[in-house]
Design an enzyme around this catalytic site. Structure first.
Site, short mmCIF file in Angstrom:
data_model
loop_
_atom_site.label_atom_id
_atom_site.label_comp_id
_atom_site.label_asym_id
_atom_site.label_seq_id
_atom_site.Cartn_x
_atom_site.Cartn_y
_atom_site.Cartn_z
N GLY A 1 42.90 27.62 49.80
CA GLY A 1 42.06 28.69 50.36
C GLY A 1 42.91 29.57 51.28
N LYS B 1 44.70 46.00 25.41
CA LYS B 1 44.04 44.69 25.28
C LYS B 1 43.74 44.39 23.83
CE LYS B 1 44.87 43.05 28.35
NZ LYS B 1 45.73 43.85 29.13
#
Ligand code: AGP
Length: 608
Positions: free
Chosen positions: A101, A485
């Site tokens: 985190g 893509k």
């Protein structure tokens, strides 16, 4: 993404912890470490690099402990070095902490600790947690962890051991995944069940703001406010392969769906809504220079180059600075005109792309300040640049870049606000832009929730051999990205074009076999895009439009409409690219292509 695993029980901890780390390797990391409670106290070993390097270090030591914690680190604060690897210890050497985190207020906490005479040694945010726990320790490790975490702002999943409490592991969660695993006379804690599945499939998920205390025979959960929680373990029936992809069929699909969270991470701790500006720690030393620059060159490759084009629109419109975008592979061999008033922004997910690295070196050789917009902490481009901003997208495993692209745009948006507020963006305008950016994750989630419609459209078009992608203004680079893509993962030839350019040639290609994807969001040039659509339809071309929710007109003029939520126009690429990522993904799945490792492609092109 960092990985945590902890064990307490009847078996030797070391082999269980090392195996757990290996099960977490797929998450991407750059250092690893382990801490154990031996009879003679807390022992630990850690190193930059892969788990097998940690194993080599451990081969020279004999650990017999039955309790320990271990960690694979994806660097966010502090480069991937031995010192910055976890576990992080306090200066008494009693406490070891592993953490996943970002502690947003670690600088302030570190200053207080150093003023009290503590000498913190790493560059990590995590180290302050070990010191805080020791500061509050008075025999009850759980209480000390609770008190320490009450000082912490940000996201964490942590596991803690203390040589003075050798019969327990304490773990806690806020905003990063954590679970406990229950065995027979043994218990586990981990970031995800992959780390412990070989030992148990009985798990209990820890929720935000909860603390768990593990002994060999029991576990106890309470909230950070010390309210008892009773939570039953549940049986997990996933295969290991499914777990690594969190239930998604491919890493690319998982990463597309991670974007609401990765974009929250890209802005976490960086927004100053009160003053309508941003805090970018990696640029702090350059603010004076940034206020003086007269020109920006952005250099990158592939998808990162598309993000650069969007940066050009943003910086020119809101910071009123001339911007040039350069393919790194071209820039490195040209004789670019560069002086001390030129800022070079270098965008790279991997931070290792050979052409981009060479372009940055060339720019710096000519006296430019080079700032990196990079995902991989401690990568070559990050280390050799004069500074920069990490995009915090977490490891991107799929070769086709998705979450890194949107996080690059998010960071470019933050840089635009920073530079704009040094020039002519008012505090109100800055506040308005920040509020728009804060709304992006939820709006992306709305688009993702509509995936089934996009999948159905893919079923209509996946046998096509060619595609045209059209966009205007800030969505022209999105058309390029959508075409890339599709090309990359479905092997369908696709070309991105400024919509108005179609009449200068590509319109000759239009017929019923050449579908066009057109980004037609409601903005100042909407009517012009609508006439481009009419030109395609007049030649029997089929049109898939990406349109703004509430546009009741467009459906009468196209074959399919994928709606995206209303957003401030300059930030619309963050939304308009999402349907294009999903469209490419589903067409490639239908064509049975290798989604995560497309043929001929590498995740990082580290050669020319
Ligand atoms: C994007 O989907 C491709 N995989 C490729 O174009 C990539 O963006 C390019 O190679 C640049 O990589 P970088 O961002 O790591 O420098």
């Amino acid at each position: 993404m960092c990985g945590i695993v902890g064990y307490i029980g009847q078996q030797k901890a070391t082999p269980i912890l090392l195996e757990g780390l290996k099960r977490l390797e797929y998450r991407g990391y750059d250092s690893a470490g382990i801490a154990l409670l031996e009879d003679e106290g807390l022992k630990h070993e850690k190193s930059a690099g892969k788990v097998h390097m940690l194993e080599r270090l451990l081969a020279n030591r004999t650990f017999t402990s039955h309790i320990g914690i271990a960690h694979t680190r994806w660097a966010t604060h502090g480069e991937p070095t031995d010192l910055n690897a976890h576990p992080q210890l306090d200066d008494t050497g009693n406490i070891a902490v592993v953490h996943n985190g970002i502690i947003e207020n670690y600088r302030a906490l570190r200053e207080v600790l150093e003023r009290e005479g503590h000498n913190l040694v790493s560059d990590t945010d995590t180290e302050v947690i070990a010191y805080l726990i020791n500061m509050y320790y008075n025999g009850d490790l759980t209480e000390a962890v609770r008190m320490a975490l009450s000082q912490v702002e940000g996201t964490y999943a942590i596991a803690v051991i203390d040589s003075r409490s050798p019969d327990k592991i304490v773990a806690a969660r806020n905003g990063a995944p954590l679970l406990l695993g229950q065995g027979q006379g043994e218990n586990f804690v981990a970031s995800d069940v992959a780390a412990i599945l070989r030992h148990t499939n009985k798990v209990a998920y820890i929720e935000d703001k909860e603390i768990v205390t593990l002994t060999a025979d029991n576990y106890h959960i309470s909230t950070i406010e010390n309210v008892e929680i009773s939570r039953k373990v549940e049986e997990i029936n996933w295969s290991l392969e499914m777990i690594e992809k969190a239930g998604h069929d491919h890493f690319m699909h998982k990463e597309i769906h991670e974007q609401p969270e990765t974009l929250r991470n890209a802005t976490r701790g960086r927004l100053n809504i009160e003053e309508g500006t941003v805090r970018l720690n990696g640029l702090t030393d350059h603010l004076e220079d940034l206020s003086r620059i007269k020109r920006v060159i952005i250099t990158a490759c592939g998808t990162s180059w598309h993000a650069a084009l969007i940066g050009e629109y943003l910086l020119e419109e809101y910071a009123q600075i001339p911007v040039e975008v350069e393919y790194a592979s071209e820039f490195r061999y040209r004789s670019p005109i560069i002086d001390e008033n030129t800022l070079v922004l270098v965008i790279s997910q991997s931070g290792e792309t050979a052409d981009t690295l060479a372009a940055m070196r060339e720019a710096r050789r000519k006296g430019a300040k080079a700032l990196g917009i990079v995902n991989v902490v401690g990568s070559t481009i990050a280390r050799e640049s004069d500074g920069g901003v990490y995009i915090h997208a977490g490891p991107e495993i799929g070769v086709a870049s998705t979450k890194a692209f949107t996080s690059q745009i998010m960071v470019l948006s933050l840089i635009t606000i920073l530079l704009g507020r040094m020039r002519n963006i008012s505090a109100n305008m800055g506040k308005e832009m920040i509020e728009a950016l804060e709304s992006i994750p939820e709006k992306i989630q709305q688009i993702l929730d509509n995936e089934i419609q996009i999948k159905e459209i893919a079923e209509t078009y996946y046998k096509s051999n060619n595609f045209l992608y059209l966009g205007r203004g800030v969505n022209f680079p999105v058309a390029l990205e959508g075409a890339l893509k599709l090309k990359e993962i479905s092997y369908i030839h696709a070309e991105g074009y400024p919509a108005a350019e179609m009449k200068h040639g590509p319109i000759a290609l239009i017929d019923e076999k050449m579908p066009a994807v057109v980004i037609a969001t409601k903005d100042s040039i909407y009517d012009k895009v609508m006439s481009n659509i009419a030109q395609v339809r007049a030649r029997n071309g089929r049109v898939i439009a990406i349109a703004t929710e509430g546009d009741a007109e467009i459906a009468n003029h196209v074959n399919h409409v994928i709606f995206i939520p209303q957003i401030k126009q300059c930030f619309s690429p963050l939304l308009s690219v999402i349907p294009l990522q999903l469209l490419a993904y589903h067409m490639a799945v239908l064509r049975k292509c290798n989604i995560d490792q497309p043929r001929n492609l590498a995740k990082s092109v580290t050669v020319e």
